[in-house]
Enzyme design. Structure first.
Site, PDB file in Angstrom:
ATOM      1  N   ASP A 151      31.237  48.906  29.591  1.00 32.31           N
ATOM      2  CA  ASP A 151      32.654  48.696  29.874  1.00 32.31           C
ATOM      3  C   ASP A 151      33.205  49.854  30.696  1.00 32.31           C
ATOM      4  O   ASP A 151      32.469  50.547  31.400  1.00 32.31           O
ATOM      5  CB  ASP A 151      33.413  48.500  28.553  1.00 32.31           C
ATOM      6  N   ASP A 152      34.495  50.075  30.618  1.00 37.51           N
ATOM      7  CA  ASP A 152      35.222  51.036  31.450  1.00 37.51           C
ATOM      8  C   ASP A 152      34.632  52.447  31.343  1.00 37.51           C
ATOM      9  O   ASP A 152      34.121  52.851  30.299  1.00 37.51           O
ATOM     10  CB  ASP A 152      36.685  51.053  30.999  1.00 37.51           C
TER      11      ASP A 152
ATOM     12  N   ARG B  82      50.205  51.697  31.986  1.00 31.87           N
ATOM     13  CA  ARG B  82      48.875  52.248  31.705  1.00 31.87           C
ATOM     14  C   ARG B  82      48.471  53.246  32.808  1.00 31.87           C
ATOM     15  O   ARG B  82      47.313  53.310  33.198  1.00 31.87           O
ATOM     16  CB  ARG B  82      47.846  51.133  31.582  1.00 31.87           C
TER      17      ARG B  82
ATOM     18  N   ASP C  83      38.836  42.412  34.493  1.00 39.09           N
ATOM     19  CA  ASP C  83      39.973  42.776  33.655  1.00 39.09           C
ATOM     20  C   ASP C  83      41.213  43.034  34.510  1.00 39.09           C
ATOM     21  O   ASP C  83      41.130  43.298  35.717  1.00 39.09           O
ATOM     22  CB  ASP C  83      39.628  44.033  32.839  1.00 39.09           C
TER      23      ASP C  83
ATOM     24  N   CYS D 291      39.606  38.531  31.716  1.00 38.23           N
ATOM     25  CA  CYS D 291      40.292  39.359  30.728  1.00 38.23           C
ATOM     26  C   CYS D 291      41.562  39.914  31.355  1.00 38.23           C
ATOM     27  O   CYS D 291      41.588  40.208  32.550  1.00 38.23           O
ATOM     28  CB  CYS D 291      39.387  40.510  30.260  1.00 38.23           C
ATOM     29  N   SER D 292      42.612  40.039  30.569  1.00 34.41           N
ATOM     30  CA  SER D 292      43.809  40.757  31.002  1.00 34.41           C
ATOM     31  C   SER D 292      44.392  41.425  29.768  1.00 34.41           C
ATOM     32  O   SER D 292      45.279  40.880  29.106  1.00 34.41           O
ATOM     33  CB  SER D 292      44.822  39.812  31.642  1.00 34.41           C
TER      34      SER D 292
ATOM     35  N   GLY E  49      42.899  41.528  27.105  1.00 37.15           N
ATOM     36  CA  GLY E  49      42.655  40.442  26.172  1.00 37.15           C
ATOM     37  C   GLY E  49      43.183  39.144  26.735  1.00 37.15           C
ATOM     38  O   GLY E  49      42.756  38.673  27.782  1.00 37.15           O
TER      39      GLY E  49
ATOM     40  N   ASP F 299      42.721  41.522  22.737  1.00 35.79           N
ATOM     41  CA  ASP F 299      42.245  42.875  22.457  1.00 35.79           C
ATOM     42  C   ASP F 299      42.278  43.184  20.968  1.00 35.79           C
ATOM     43  O   ASP F 299      41.780  44.230  20.544  1.00 35.79           O
ATOM     44  CB  ASP F 299      43.102  43.907  23.207  1.00 35.79           C
TER      45      ASP F 299
END
Length: 729
Positions: free
Chosen positions: A367-368, A444, A479, A527-528, A530, A549
């Site tokens: 992931d990220d 964010r 995402d 995904c956005s 979640g 999420d």
């Protein structure tokens, strides 16, 4: 035939296996809506319309002295603003002289074999060509402006789709200020409106309210379909339940701003509309150009909400999701996010993958945090260059080692986002969506790239492909972690800034389509944050979407329950996470976390290195069991047996084979009471005359459906049970 035309009465009747939809071009060329509901005789249902002299409801000039004819009271198929109908309109345009009155009349129609498609937009498809298309053309004669109403009749699916194309044949620009993909006028108003509201980590809660006089609406102006409201709505009778009563479902195949509304008018008639939200929308249609609205899908059920859901489930599984992963079993995955977040290197990932492979997990997802300067979420976004210093090796070396363990390899991207602390922003600040002279709204600690611009999309696509081509990668998680704001595109003139939001969504679809064409075997998960973009539009490009999420299994009961009204289990990304849960600190048994995650695409999101040997053995069993039940869970008929927000003791749901040969009953104990009463759960979808074996005991199908199955007694809070019901042969 699925589409009937009575030329004498200019009557159109659309028929599916069980439903019927009808409209009529009357003597003035106005397209009236006459019926939507249970299939019956192709009779002219316009006899139900009551004509009367209505005070303060005007009459079209060509109606002459007939004061009983008023568009303010008639049920219309596509009402336009300024026609003398003062209810909400499906279309509003601004002509070159600044006026908006639009007078649409029937011109012609065309019936085609096969289901239509839409350029640059998602749409249901029918490869077997068992569907038919009707296109009705309306015109505003004095303006050389045409409206083409598209209807897709998917007979064996009990689905009718709607879309609109407007065409400018004048010599001047015409501006669209509102266009709705669906309008259905009901001659009565005794309905409940079902909507699905929420927030980040608490999506798609069920809300059911009586339709009252005035306008009730839900929608999004966030640039995505949003966590807050979902573009799936239901109208039902007040007494409609899961298994009984009439209801109508409406689903918008679009991933941007939307609005869905129900209006109960002065004469107790109900008008339902669904389409692009007009707040951020004003689109210029130049001479000889066309504009296509997104598609909407409609269905009717006379056997309750459960049947309505299963109509959409079947259609979306097989006629919206595309490509290899429509039918191929999807791998059980481990995503590293909640296990390590940004705190990892290559050795850590390889060790996680090694332990995962020993448990039977099939796909490892990084992931990220693997790219650019990215140890927190405040920098690096937009710099799609592998951080080999952090990994300690190349991406290919990571991928090769993971594949050597017998696993597939997946990777996370957020292509639409950009941090100000990034090389890309320092080089191209004008690519970020922000208004000149105004400090942008951050979310964010990030901005968004202007995906309405082809040059921006081309740059991001090129750099993503360089990463994907550098290693063996079978899965991509797409995402998006903020809503759109500060709408402005540096390449559009001021009079066309109202197009930015819709052009952004079209740009998103364009890039996803290019990815699919270049990597047809890659599994892409949407995904956005979640569930912020969990909609039918995205399912056309990504066959599964991260549902929320919130990975707490007990919270997920409500989230997945609400999601199931419009979307199949096979599209819901759902994982087993560690306890105490990251979002709620709740502790739920590992078996229960798996029971809930199995009602989705199934995977794990934790650090397997920290699991005990006992837990690892349990996981091995869970994965094997999921594989055994895969077809039943992913392709079976889904039944909501209880509402998790309304029951005290047990929540249950069921998967039944379409032929009734087997079923899987899933139960979660929500409360534990000492010396409690017995609990039974009535099953559904079985053959009433067959005999079934459950835990070594035999029952008749009608007994299980009428008398129910006595549930095991839970001995701990949130204990769960998975009970397999098999027909005897």
């Amino acid at each position: 035939m699925a589409i009937l035309f009575d030329s004498t009465n200019r009557l159109f009747t659309l028929q599916t296996d069980h439903n019927m939809y009808q409209m009529k071009a009357d003597r003035y060329g106005v397209l009236l809506h006459t019926w939507f509901g249970m299939k019956g005789s192709a009779f002219d249902y316009s006899y139900r319309i009551a004509y009367a002299d209505r005070g303060f409801s005007g009459n079209p000039y060509d109606a002459g002295d007939d004061r009983t004819y008023s568009l303010d009271a008639l049920p219309q198929e596509f009402p336009a603003y300024g026609s003398g109908d003062y209810r909400s309109s499906a279309l509003k345009v601004r002509y070159p002289d600044g006026t908006s009155a639009c007078d649409l009349r029937y011109l012609k129609h065309e019936i085609r074999a096969g289901k239509y498609s839409l350029p640059g937009l998602p749409a249901l498809y029918d490869e077997a060509q068992n569907s038919d298309t009707l296109i009705i053309t309306l015109e505003d004669i004095r303006r050389m402006f045409y409206v083409h109403l598209y209807y897709g009749v998917m007979e064996d699916l009990d689905i009718i789709t709607r879309a609109v194309c407007v065409e400018n044949h004048s010599n001047e620009d015409i501006y669209l200020e509102n266009i709705q993909s669906v309008c259905v006028d009901y001659l009565y108003g005794d309905f409940d409106l079902h909507t699905f509201y929420g927030r980040h980590v608490k999506e798609r809660n069920c809300q059911r309210t009586p339709v009252r006089h005035g306008i009730q609406s839900v929608g999004s102006t966030r640039g995505t379909s949003s966590h807050q409201y979902n573009p799936f709505l239901i109208l039902s009778n007040h007494d409609t339940t899961e298994d009984n009563g009439s209801c109508y479902g409406f689903s918008f195949l679009y991933s941007g701003d939307f609005i869905g509304s129900a209006e109960l008018d002065q004469y107790d008639q109900t008008r339902f509309l669904l389409g692009i939200h007009p707040d951020n929308f004003c689109y210029c249609v130049k001479p000889q150009e066309r504009f296509y609205s997104p598609e909407a899908a409609m269905a009717y059920s006379d056997h309750g909400l459960g049947k309505l859901s299963r109509i959409f489930h079947r259609a979306y599984r097989n006629h919206l999701c595309r490509g290899k992963w429509t039918t191929t079993r999807r791998p059980v995955l481990l995503n590293d996010w909640e296990g390590v977040y940004f705190d990892f290197d290559g050795d850590k990932l390889i060790q996680m993958a090694k332990d995962a492979s020993e448990l039977g997990i099939e796909l490892f997802v990084m992931d990220d945090g693997w790219f650019g300067k990215r140890d927190l979420d405040v920098s690096g976004l937009g710099d799609w260059v592998v951080n080999e210093k952090k990994l300690g090796c190349t991406l290919k070396e990571i991928s090769d080692q993971i594949h050597a363990l017998g696993l597939q390899f997946g990777i996370w991207f957020e292509p639409e986002g950009i941090n100000e602390d990034s090389d890309l922003y320092r080089e191209h600040p004008e690519w970020a969506m922000q208004i000149p002279g105004k400090l942008p709204t951050r979310s964010r600690q990030q901005l968004l790239l202007d995906f309405s611009r082809e040059d921006v999309r081309d740059y991001i696509f090129t750099h993503i492909c360089q990463v994907l081509d550098s290693a063996r990668i079978e899965y991509l998680k797409w995402d998006l972690n903020r809503s759109l704001s500060d709408l402005y595109s540096a390449v559009l003139p001021r009079e066309r800034q109202g197009e930015v939001m819709h052009r952004y969504v079209l740009g998103l679809y364009d890039m996803l389509e290019k990815l699919i064409n270049r990597y047809p075997d890659m599994l892409i998960e949407g995904c956005s944050g979640g569930g912020g973009r969990f909609d039918a539009g995205m399912l056309y490009y990504t066959p599964q979407i991260w549902c929320s999420d919130d990975t707490d299994a007990i919270e997920r009961l409500s989230i997945q329950y609400g999601t199931s009204f419009g979307y199949p289990v096979s599209t819901m990304g759902s994982h087993v996470s560690h306890c105490p849960n990251e979002q709620t600190r709740r502790i739920a048994p590992l078996n229960t976390r798996a029971t809930v995650a199995m009602s989705g695409t199934f995977g794990y999101e934790l650090d397997v290195n920290k699991m005990s040997e006992e837990e690892k053995e349990i996981v091995k069993t869970q994965i094997q069991e999921f594989k055994e039940y895969y077809d039943l869970i992913q392709y079976g008929d889904y039944y909501r047996l209880t509402n998790p927000d309304a029951v005290e003791a047990y929540h249950g749901w069921e998967f039944a084979a379409p032929d009734g040969s087997e079923a899987l009953l899933c139960i979660v104990a929500l409360q534990i009471h000492p010396n409690g009463p017995g609990r039974w759960m009535r099953l559904k979808g079985l053959k009433k005359d067959s005999i079934y074996t459950v835990d070594g005991k035999e029952y008749a199908g009608d007994v299980l459906m009428n008398g129910g199955l006595l549930l095991p007694t839970a001995t701990e809070e949130y204990e769960s049970f998975r009970i397999h019901i098999v027909e005897n042969h």
